[in-house]
Design an enzyme around this catalytic site. Structure first.
Site, PDB file in Angstrom:
ATOM      1  N   TYR A 145      -6.717  -0.816  -4.934  1.00 20.34           N
ATOM      2  CA  TYR A 145      -5.585  -1.739  -4.797  1.00 20.34           C
ATOM      3  C   TYR A 145      -4.503  -1.046  -3.988  1.00 20.34           C
ATOM      4  CZ  TYR A 145      -1.606  -4.674  -6.199  1.00 20.34           C
ATOM      5  OH  TYR A 145      -0.501  -5.492  -6.214  1.00 20.34           O
ATOM      6  N   ASP A 240      -3.585   6.473   0.056  1.00 19.57           N
ATOM      7  CA  ASP A 240      -2.584   5.740  -0.719  1.00 19.57           C
ATOM      8  C   ASP A 240      -2.377   6.516  -2.023  1.00 19.57           C
ATOM      9  OD1 ASP A 240      -1.035   4.084  -2.204  1.00 19.57           O
ATOM     10  OD2 ASP A 240      -2.329   2.314  -2.027  1.00 19.57           O
ATOM     11  N   LYS A 268       6.687   4.739  -6.713  1.00 16.60           N
ATOM     12  CA  LYS A 268       6.870   5.026  -8.130  1.00 16.60           C
ATOM     13  C   LYS A 268       7.581   6.335  -8.460  1.00 16.60           C
ATOM     14  CE  LYS A 268       2.760   2.324  -8.959  1.00 16.60           C
ATOM     15  NZ  LYS A 268       1.959   1.726  -9.968  1.00 16.60           N
TER      16      LYS A 268
HETATM   17  C1  LIG Z   1      -2.495   2.792  -5.262  1.00 17.00           C
HETATM   18  C2  LIG Z   1      -1.435   1.732  -5.199  1.00 17.00           C
HETATM   19  N1  LIG Z   1      -0.961   1.345  -4.011  1.00 17.00           N
HETATM   20  C3  LIG Z   1       0.005   0.421  -3.903  1.00 17.00           C
HETATM   21  C4  LIG Z   1       0.535  -0.179  -5.025  1.00 17.00           C
HETATM   22  C5  LIG Z   1       1.611  -1.192  -4.890  1.00 17.00           C
HETATM   23  O1  LIG Z   1       2.824  -0.685  -5.338  1.00 17.00           O
HETATM   24  P1  LIG Z   1       3.995  -1.664  -5.817  1.00 17.00           P
HETATM   25  O2  LIG Z   1       3.518  -2.306  -7.058  1.00 17.00           O
HETATM   26  O3  LIG Z   1       5.156  -0.746  -5.998  1.00 17.00           O
HETATM   27  O4  LIG Z   1       4.205  -2.633  -4.715  1.00 17.00           O
HETATM   28  C6  LIG Z   1       0.068   0.181  -6.283  1.00 17.00           C
HETATM   29  C7  LIG Z   1       0.614  -0.452  -7.487  1.00 17.00           C
HETATM   30  O5  LIG Z   1       0.210  -0.207  -8.585  1.00 17.00           O
HETATM   31  C8  LIG Z   1      -0.944   1.171  -6.384  1.00 17.00           C
HETATM   32  O6  LIG Z   1      -1.428   1.564  -7.559  1.00 17.00           O
END
Ligand SMILES: Cc1ncc(COP(=O)(O)O)c(C=O)c1O
Length: 431
Positions: A145, A240, A268
């Site tokens: 994700y 990511d 985060k």
């Molecule tokens: C690996 C990863 N990338 C991107 C995101 C998206 O981040 P946000 O929820 O701050 O938009 C998440 C959210 O959990 C994530 O776990």
């Protein structure tokens, strides 16, 4: 036995004014049954709901509360920054300081741009990779994700070697066609995709340790194999690390596994709980970002002074207290070892994946190495387990397909409390 009539009433009320009653879907508990708990406060290892129930926390705001909730150093930094204004929309010294700190900590990052969420970070990184390479397509992995940007909401379709199909109404076929998907840990499938789309792939993006299909670790050689492939083919490799950045090591999974991507997305933890994300990478790529270069990306609240202050406090602490990582690993290992002992005593043999302060229990006996194997989990049993744990005051992620995050606030006593609950809940869920 924890009851939550106020949360139940609030959830009914919320549904009149908020879609599904929540501002992010997983919070609605639909995958596990029951009603979500509405929270009022949290401190250290505990979170408290509207009904006065106390929970031991293993989500930690989906990762960032690595020092536990409302860590004093972060709270104080925020309080100190507030009187100077909540937002300027103009450059500040703090933005340079946090950028320098991130460059210092994360191996792949030579320049970094702050944004407001993980989704913004990944969307922007892909745009920059496309601008830099002049190519349109990207490869992502099933079960990874990357936020809710259109081009990431793509399922695998009938197989890894097919073009993507939209996973959500509202994502156009045109966008979906530029996203190719491969199974996690399957280097050969990626090579085949790259070969079939020669000189068309701008980027390969992945969670180097996947946390969004439950926790799935990279197989030996997988990350390095992607690195080599991307170097050979002129593809931008994007890690990511929205979940893993500053959590698995000060420099994230790339430091832990010794593989350096071209770009990295973060979120985060940088904000210490405030809404922050960031993307960065090699100078020559990041200099494509406006106003240095032609790829446009902007944000009114980007580099917000309160968020930067929270982030600085958190990152400086992690930089100067490296023992945090050994301690977290020890705590998490004792939880995982205890869970395995519980299972052995109960005659159960589920799979637990674990690295650093992240872990997942999968209700399957099969090793979990990708999304297909993750899907062999008995999600109904997970739902029973989740609710049993909740009743015992342990707050887990309300889905089989999430990782758990341990904070430094989890003491040895809390580990024992957790393991006692785990044993009872495993037994109850197996019935
Ligand atoms: C690996 C990863 N990338 C991107 C995101 C998206 O981040 P946000 O929820 O701050 O938009 C998440 C959210 O959990 C994530 O776990």
């Amino acid at each position: 036995m924890k009851i939550a009539p106020i949360s139940e009433e609030l959830f009914q009320r919320a549904q009149h004014s908020i879609p599904g009653g929540v501002n992010s879907p997983v919070r609605a508990f639909r995958a596990v049954g029951g009603n979500p708990r509405f929270m009022v406060s949290a401190k250290g290892a505990y979170m408290f709901d509207e009904d006065g129930n106390r929970y031991i926390e293993l989500i930690n705001s989906w990762g960032p509360m690595i020092l536990g909730h409302a860590a004093d150093i972060v709270q104080e930094a925020v309080q100190k920054a507030i009187p100077d204004s909540l937002s300027f929309g103009a450059p500040t010294r703090k933005e340079i300081e946090i950028a320098e700190l991130i460059v210092d900590l994360v191996p792949s990052i030579e320049k970094v741009r702050m944004v407001n969420s993980g989704t913004e970070a990944t969307m922007s990184a892909i745009r920059v990779a496309r601008g830099y390479t002049g190519r349109n397509k990207m490869i992502k992995f099933e079960g990874c994700y990357h936020g809710h940007g259109d081009s990431f909401l793509i399922a695998a379709g009938s197989g890894a070697i097919t073009l993507g199909v939209p996973d959500s109404p509202g994502v156009t076929q045109g966008v979906a066609a530029d996203t190719l998907t491969a199974p996690f840990n399957d280097l050969e499938a990626v090579k085949t995709l790259v070969e079939a789309n020669k000189n068309q792939i701008a980027a390969i993006i992945l969670e180097p340790v996947a946390g969004n299909m439950g926790l799935v670790l990279p197989a030996p050689g997988f990350l390095q194999g992607l690195r080599d492939l991307c170097t050979k083919e002129g593809i931008v490799l994007i890690f990511d690390e929205v979940m893993t950045g500053f959590r698995l090591a000060p420099g994230g999974a790339q430091q832990l596994y010794g593989v350096t991507p071209d770009m990295t997305t973060l979120g985060k933890i940088i904000g210490g709980g405030m809404p922050v994300g960031a993307y960065g990478g090699k100078k020559e790529i990041m200099d494509f970002v406006a106003p240095a270069g032609p790829v446009y990306q902007a944000g009114t609240l980007s580099g917000n002074p309160i968020a930067m202050s929270a982030g600085m406090a958190m990152l400086q602490y992690l930089q100067s207290h490296r023992e945090v990582y050994t301690n977290l690993e020890q705590t998490t290992s004792s939880m995982v070892t205890g869970m395995r002992e519980n299972m052995q005593q109960l005659g159960l043999n589920y799979t637990i994946n674990h690295v650093g302060s992240m872990f997942s229990i999968f209700f399957t006996e099969q090793p979990v190495t990708d999304f297909e194997s993750a899907k062999t989990s008995d999600t109904a049993q997970f739902g029973r387990y989740f609710n049993s744990m909740l009743q015992r005051g342990i707050y887990l992620a309300p889905s089989q397909y999430e990782s758990l995050f341990v904070s430094t606030a989890i003491t040895d006593d809390l580990v024992q409390e957790y393991l006692q609950a785990n044993r009872e809940a495993l037994e109850e869920a197996a019935r």
